[in-house]
Design a protein around this motif. Structure first.
Motif, PDB file in Angstrom:
ATOM      1  N   LEU A  58      33.090 -12.445   9.490  1.00  6.31           N
ATOM      2  CA  LEU A  58      32.018 -11.840   8.707  1.00  6.31           C
ATOM      3  C   LEU A  58      30.950 -12.863   8.340  1.00  6.31           C
ATOM      4  O   LEU A  58      29.764 -12.513   8.226  1.00  6.31           O
ATOM      5  N   ALA A  59      31.340 -14.124   8.176  1.00  2.15           N
ATOM      6  CA  ALA A  59      30.342 -15.166   7.919  1.00  2.15           C
ATOM      7  C   ALA A  59      29.397 -15.300   9.117  1.00  2.15           C
ATOM      8  O   ALA A  59      28.171 -15.408   8.951  1.00  2.15           O
ATOM      9  N   GLY A  60      29.961 -15.284  10.320  1.00  4.43           N
ATOM     10  CA  GLY A  60      29.120 -15.343  11.504  1.00  4.43           C
ATOM     11  C   GLY A  60      28.212 -14.137  11.613  1.00  4.43           C
ATOM     12  O   GLY A  60      27.003 -14.258  11.861  1.00  4.43           O
ATOM     13  N   LEU A  61      28.771 -12.960  11.395  1.00  2.37           N
ATOM     14  CA  LEU A  61      27.978 -11.733  11.494  1.00  2.37           C
ATOM     15  C   LEU A  61      26.910 -11.660  10.410  1.00  2.37           C
ATOM     16  O   LEU A  61      25.856 -11.042  10.602  1.00  2.37           O
ATOM     17  N   ALA A  62      27.174 -12.287   9.262  1.00  2.00           N
ATOM     18  CA  ALA A  62      26.191 -12.297   8.183  1.00  2.00           C
ATOM     19  C   ALA A  62      24.883 -12.935   8.634  1.00  2.00           C
ATOM     20  O   ALA A  62      23.800 -12.549   8.174  1.00  2.00           O
ATOM     21  N   ARG A  63      24.975 -13.923   9.525  1.00  2.00           N
ATOM     22  CA  ARG A  63      23.789 -14.626   9.998  1.00  2.00           C
ATOM     23  C   ARG A  63      23.175 -13.965  11.239  1.00  2.00           C
ATOM     24  O   ARG A  63      22.050 -14.310  11.614  1.00  2.00           O
ATOM     25  N   GLU A  64      23.908 -13.062  11.868  1.00  2.00           N
ATOM     26  CA  GLU A  64      23.445 -12.480  13.136  1.00  2.00           C
ATOM     27  C   GLU A  64      23.112 -10.997  13.022  1.00  2.00           C
ATOM     28  O   GLU A  64      22.809 -10.354  14.026  1.00  2.00           O
ATOM     29  N   THR A  65      23.182 -10.462  11.819  1.00  2.00           N
ATOM     30  CA  THR A  65      22.744  -9.089  11.555  1.00  2.00           C
ATOM     31  C   THR A  65      21.769  -9.128  10.386  1.00  2.00           C
ATOM     32  O   THR A  65      21.678 -10.125   9.673  1.00  2.00           O
ATOM     33  N   LYS A  66      21.062  -8.021  10.180  1.00  2.00           N
ATOM     34  CA  LYS A  66      20.029  -8.009   9.150  1.00  2.00           C
ATOM     35  C   LYS A  66      20.170  -6.886   8.139  1.00  2.00           C
ATOM     36  O   LYS A  66      19.714  -7.025   7.007  1.00  2.00           O
ATOM     37  N   ARG A  67      20.752  -5.758   8.549  1.00  2.00           N
ATOM     38  CA  ARG A  67      20.710  -4.570   7.693  1.00  2.00           C
ATOM     39  C   ARG A  67      22.075  -4.075   7.254  1.00  2.00           C
ATOM     40  O   ARG A  67      22.268  -3.692   6.104  1.00  2.00           O
ATOM     41  N   ILE A  68      23.030  -4.024   8.163  1.00  2.00           N
ATOM     42  CA  ILE A  68      24.297  -3.351   7.900  1.00  2.00           C
ATOM     43  C   ILE A  68      25.109  -4.064   6.825  1.00  2.00           C
ATOM     44  O   ILE A  68      25.048  -5.277   6.665  1.00  2.00           O
ATOM     45  N   ARG A  69      25.886  -3.275   6.085  1.00  2.00           N
ATOM     46  CA  ARG A  69      26.862  -3.814   5.156  1.00  2.00           C
ATOM     47  C   ARG A  69      28.024  -4.390   5.962  1.00  2.00           C
ATOM     48  O   ARG A  69      28.311  -3.964   7.085  1.00  2.00           O
ATOM     49  N   LEU A  70      28.727  -5.359   5.379  1.00  2.00           N
ATOM     50  CA  LEU A  70      29.819  -6.051   6.048  1.00  2.00           C
ATOM     51  C   LEU A  70      31.007  -6.124   5.104  1.00  2.00           C
ATOM     52  O   LEU A  70      30.837  -6.446   3.925  1.00  2.00           O
ATOM     53  N   GLY A  71      32.217  -5.826   5.612  1.00  2.00           N
ATOM     54  CA  GLY A  71      33.357  -5.888   4.702  1.00  2.00           C
ATOM     55  C   GLY A  71      34.687  -5.752   5.396  1.00  2.00           C
ATOM     56  O   GLY A  71      34.787  -5.723   6.634  1.00  2.00           O
ATOM     57  N   THR A  72      35.738  -5.647   4.566  1.00  2.00           N
ATOM     58  CA  THR A  72      37.111  -5.586   5.050  1.00  2.00           C
ATOM     59  C   THR A  72      37.824  -4.339   4.534  1.00  2.00           C
ATOM     60  O   THR A  72      37.646  -3.928   3.396  1.00  2.00           O
ATOM     61  N   LEU A  73      38.633  -3.786   5.393  1.00  2.00           N
ATOM     62  CA  LEU A  73      39.622  -2.755   5.052  1.00  2.00           C
ATOM     63  C   LEU A  73      40.960  -3.229   5.613  1.00  2.00           C
ATOM     64  O   LEU A  73      41.213  -3.045   6.797  1.00  2.00           O
ATOM     65  N   MET A  74      41.800  -3.760   4.855  1.00  2.00           N
ATOM     66  CA  MET A  74      41.586  -4.410   3.578  1.00  2.00           C
ATOM     67  C   MET A  74      41.945  -5.879   3.746  1.00  2.00           C
ATOM     68  O   MET A  74      42.825  -6.210   4.521  1.00  2.00           O
ATOM     69  N   THR A  75      41.303  -6.762   3.005  1.00  2.00           N
ATOM     70  CA  THR A  75      41.765  -8.145   2.947  1.00  2.00           C
ATOM     71  C   THR A  75      43.158  -8.159   2.321  1.00  2.00           C
ATOM     72  O   THR A  75      43.393  -7.524   1.296  1.00  2.00           O
ATOM     73  N   ALA A  76      44.073  -8.874   2.964  1.00  2.00           N
ATOM     74  CA  ALA A  76      45.443  -8.955   2.462  1.00  2.00           C
ATOM     75  C   ALA A  76      45.531  -9.965   1.330  1.00  2.00           C
ATOM     76  O   ALA A  76      45.179 -11.140   1.503  1.00  2.00           O
ATOM     77  N   GLY A  77      45.994  -9.512   0.178  1.00  2.00           N
ATOM     78  CA  GLY A  77      46.117 -10.397  -0.966  1.00  2.00           C
ATOM     79  C   GLY A  77      47.074 -11.548  -0.736  1.00  2.00           C
ATOM     80  O   GLY A  77      46.982 -12.578  -1.411  1.00  2.00           O
ATOM     81  N   THR A  78      47.982 -11.395   0.211  1.00  2.00           N
ATOM     82  CA  THR A  78      48.948 -12.451   0.503  1.00  2.00           C
ATOM     83  C   THR A  78      48.341 -13.603   1.296  1.00  2.00           C
ATOM     84  O   THR A  78      48.938 -14.676   1.385  1.00  2.00           O
TER      85      THR A  78
END
Length: 306
Positions: A58-78
């Motif tokens: 997601l860090a990479g995609l944050a710099r290579e996209t402009k509009r879309i939301r980015l996230g996780t389903l789901m980040t594992a708490g472990t």
């Protein structure tokens, strides 16, 4: 109804493949690109070339996209200590210009923990509650002040609670089928409640539990309710069958448990979820090489919903 693209890279995907899907997600007008947070493939696929890390991706995609939301389903708490996770997510939010959302769950897939030497504690749900309090508390701490937390599993003293995300508040997603503890956690910490891979009827029951818990917690109706469902759309029966075979599933099973069939069939079923209050659908796309699939969904499903 928002449509979001949801990927499962542990089944086999490179960063370049995920980048291509994310760019298609943006170009085709979808609302967001989300991914799972797993390190081991599931089922009979080989999982090659191996796992990718959710927040590095997601860090990479944050710099290579402009509009879309980015996230996780789901980040594992472990997988991550909560203080470290708060730093990672805030940094990616800065890198994206404020487009990140955090789905956080307890973690459930024991085999991947064994495979990569990750501790798999018994008291995962109690840990998750502390993690949610810590992550949201760190972000909410005013600049110049410190954050302290002394729990059963985590202990933070005089944390500067930095860095801050770009957004005033990063949306937090909580989800699951649990009838009591899950609704309570969603009511206390979540901006969105997600019901994964569930029927309209089961979703309606769980949404009702979450609404009741939110009311008991003194919250209004500000939570967003959403579903995650596998998607398999075709212009005709042969195309549906081809796409189902490509992901190792049967058409009838997909129609029962997901969003499958012609564009009109899928629009009709999405409408049933909308009737019970779902406002966002995460389309689980399992064949990440089939970008024509996304084009079809954009042109003949999403266009009807908007």
């Amino acid at each position: 109804m928002d449509l979001r693209i949801f990927t499962e890279p542990q089944q086999g995907a490179t960063y370049d493949t995920l980048l291509a899907v994310a760019k298609a997600t943006e170009d085709l007008g979808f609302d967001a690109f989300f991914r799972s947070d797993h390190y081991l493939r599931m089922g009979t696929v080989d999982g090659l070339p191996g796992p990718t890390d959710a927040w590095i991706t997601l860090a990479g995609l944050a710099r290579e996209t402009k509009r879309i939301r980015l996230g996780t389903l789901m980040t594992a708490g472990t997988f991550r200590l909560p203080g470290v996770l708060a730093i990672q997510v805030a940094q990616v939010d800065q890198m994206s210009g404020g487009r990140v959302e955090l789905g956080l769950g307890a973690g459930w897939f024991e085999e991947e923990h064994k495979a990569y030497g990750i501790p798999f504690p018994k008291e995962k749900f109690a840990r998750l509650e502390e993690q949610l309090e810590i992550v949201t508390g760190l972000w909410a701490t005013d600049p110049g002040k410190t954050f302290d937390f002394h729990g059963a599993y985590y202990d933070l003293t005089d944390s500067p609670a930095l860095p801050k995300p770009a957004q005033r508040k990063i949306p937090v997603l909580v989800g699951g089928h649990g009838p009591s503890r899950t609704p309570r956690l969603a009511a206390k910490y979540a901006d969105e409640f997600n019901m994964p891979f569930a029927s309209v009827e089961d979703s309606e029951r769980q949404f009702g539990r979450v609404r009741a818990a939110a009311a008991e917690a003194g919250r209004g109706d500000e939570l967003t309710y959403s579903n995650a469902l596998v998607v398999c759309v075709g212009r005709d029966e042969a195309e549906v069958a081809r796409r189902a075979a490509a992901i190792g599933r049967e058409v009838d099973e997909l129609k029962l448990n997901g969003l499958a069939g012609s564009p009109s069939e899928v629009v009709d079923k999405i409408g049933r979820y909308a009737e019970i209050g779902s406002r966002r659908i995460y389309l689980q796309v399992l064949d990440l090489e089939d970008l024509d699939h996304l084009e079809l969904i954009s042109a003949q499903v999403q266009s009807q919903l908007s």
